[in-house]
Design an enzyme around this catalytic site. Structure first.
Site, PDB file in Angstrom:
ATOM      1  N   CYS A 208      27.604  13.511   4.296  1.00 15.70           N
ATOM      2  CA  CYS A 208      28.885  14.182   4.545  1.00 15.70           C
ATOM      3  C   CYS A 208      29.708  13.390   5.578  1.00 15.70           C
ATOM      4  O   CYS A 208      29.533  12.166   5.723  1.00 15.70           O
ATOM      5  CB  CYS A 208      28.667  15.623   4.980  1.00 15.70           C
ATOM      6  SG  CYS A 208      30.149  16.658   4.868  1.00 15.70           S
TER       7      CYS A 208
ATOM      8  N   ASP B  77      27.020  22.504  10.937  1.00 14.43           N
ATOM      9  CA  ASP B  77      28.039  23.560  10.985  1.00 14.43           C
ATOM     10  C   ASP B  77      27.566  24.711  11.834  1.00 14.43           C
ATOM     11  O   ASP B  77      28.368  25.457  12.399  1.00 14.43           O
ATOM     12  CB  ASP B  77      28.379  24.022   9.567  1.00 14.43           C
ATOM     13  CG  ASP B  77      29.168  22.936   8.872  1.00 14.43           C
ATOM     14  OD1 ASP B  77      28.546  21.999   8.351  1.00 14.43           O
ATOM     15  OD2 ASP B  77      30.411  22.997   8.921  1.00 14.43           O
TER      16      ASP B  77
HETATM   17  C1  RUB Z   1      31.414  19.344   6.921  1.00 10.45           C
HETATM   18  C2  RUB Z   1      30.010  19.195   7.386  1.00 10.45           C
HETATM   19  C3  RUB Z   1      29.791  18.417   8.655  1.00 10.45           C
HETATM   20  C4  RUB Z   1      29.741  19.422   9.826  1.00 10.45           C
HETATM   21  C5  RUB Z   1      29.787  18.712  11.168  1.00 10.45           C
HETATM   22  O1  RUB Z   1      31.542  20.253   5.853  1.00 10.45           O
HETATM   23  O2  RUB Z   1      29.063  19.731   6.829  1.00 10.45           O
HETATM   24  O3  RUB Z   1      28.580  17.735   8.627  1.00 10.45           O
HETATM   25  O4  RUB Z   1      30.862  20.290   9.761  1.00 10.45           O
HETATM   26  O5  RUB Z   1      31.014  18.043  11.334  1.00 10.45           O
HETATM   27  P1  RUB Z   1      32.996  20.518   5.211  1.00 10.45           P
HETATM   28  P2  RUB Z   1      31.542  17.690  12.813  1.00 10.45           P
HETATM   29  O6  RUB Z   1      33.541  19.202   4.788  1.00 10.45           O
HETATM   30  O7  RUB Z   1      32.710  21.455   4.049  1.00 10.45           O
HETATM   31  O8  RUB Z   1      33.841  21.183   6.277  1.00 10.45           O
HETATM   32  O9  RUB Z   1      30.464  16.923  13.465  1.00 10.45           O
HETATM   33  O10 RUB Z   1      32.805  16.894  12.586  1.00 10.45           O
HETATM   34  O11 RUB Z   1      31.804  18.988  13.503  1.00 10.45           O
END
Ligand code: RUB
Length: 318
Positions: A130, A199
């Site tokens: 991701c 998340d």
């Molecule tokens: C994004 C996702 C990221 C976490 C952490 O999912 O799973 O790994 O949110 O991101 P989506 P960060 O694209 O569905 O929002 O470290 O930037 O908070």
């Protein structure tokens, strides 16, 4: 008392729901900013009216996506700091709190990056899943320490957030190999670390992150490749201290398959969970701005940070 939500707040909420604004930290920053916008825009003529407007705005933001706990944590931060007996003092305290939250967020990500970078050695190859700004902060800090890294980036179906990761890494001159998700296990023997974001992190140390994280973690464990989660403390889920579970967002089937292809196949069920849960036994470390934790011990940090705090202060007294 029903509050009035500023159109600019409705617009931010729509952007979060449509994933124009996405990723847990970015969502949190936008939500805090939207509360400041609401505070500035409110034409309330009494403190009660002002609070009602703020509650209404928080409700609209909260209802956008259910899994990233950074969103309610951002709302909680602003509401807990909102204080005053006049509209003007309430307004100012809300705006100040939102700004404080945003600058703490930035600092936390930098501090976390420094800690996560210590786990990476010069010449390492990192596999990503991701797009996580917390995970990328670790890579950025390692590069700043003069380490050379390369990356194997999973594309991350169905929305291909891996492309965003790849683009960022290329901006930093990191060599990138992009792979389809199904190829991850094949490439694990060529990587030194798996690095993911979160998340939400539950009290038992489970990591809730983009769908596919748990399978990747199991494969990494089987191949003996260390896997770490980079997660600022705003990803810690206070509700899980009292037995609540984290809701996994189910997204539109159209993200998985287009109507025509689906019709050609015939009658099928399509499901599109956006996140999954990685049990603590498959995760080596959770890296926060407060240090690195074995997943099972994250609960001590959660108790310290959240104590008995009310889960949803923006909903007001019952
Ligand atoms: C994004 C996702 C990221 C976490 C952490 O999912 O799973 O790994 O949110 O991101 P989506 P960060 O694209 O569905 O929002 O470290 O930037 O908070």
């Amino acid at each position: 008392m029903d509050g009035e939500v500023a159109p600019a707040v409705e617009a931010v909420a729509a952007d979060i729901a449509d994933m124009e604004i996405r990723g847990a930290a970015t969502i949190a920053r936008a939500a805090a900013g939207a509360l400041a916008t609401q505070a500035k825009a409110s034409d309330a003529d009494s403190p009660d009216r002002f609070r009602a407007d703020m509650h209404a705005a928080a409700g609209v933001l909260y209802d956008t996506r259910p899994t990233a706990v950074s969103l309610p944590n951002a709302l909680r931060f602003v509401f807990q700091s909102m204080d005053g007996t006049t509209v003007e003092s309430l307004r100012q305290s809300a705006v100040d709190a939102a700004e404080r939250f945003q600058s703490q967020l930035e600092r936390a990500q930098d501090d976390l990056g420094e800690i996560g970078a210590n786990r990476l050695r010069d010449g390492d190859t990192v596999m990503t899943h991701c797009h996580s700004t917390d995970a990328l902060a670790c890579i950025e800090a390692a590069l700043e320490q003069g380490k050379e890294l390369s990356a194997v980036v999973k594309e991350t179906r169905p929305r291909n957030q891996g492309h965003i990761t790849a683009e960022q890494l290329r901006e930093w001159d990191v060599p990138v190999t992009l792979i389809v998700d199904g190829a991850a296990r094949r490439y694990l023997d060529e990587v030194d670390h798996v690095l993911v974001g979160a998340d939400a992190v539950a009290a038992d140390g489970s990591v809730i992150n983009k769908i596919g994280t748990s399978g990747l973690a199991v494969s990494a464990r089987e191949r003996g490749v260390p896997i770490m989660t980079a997660a600022q403390t705003i990803k810690l889920h206070p509700g899980t201290l009292t037995g609540h579970t984290v809701e996994i967002e189910m997204r539109d089937e159209a993200e998985v398959i287009d109507d025509e292809t689906r019709a050609d196949i015939g009658e099928i069920t399509v499901e599109n969970p956006a996140f999954d849960v990685t049990p603590p036994r498959y995760m080596d470390a959770i890296v926060t701005e407060r240090g690195q934790f074995p997943p099972e011990s994250i609960v001590t940090l959660m108790r310290e940070l959240f104590g008995e705090a009310s889960a949803r202060p923006w909903e007001g007294p019952a």
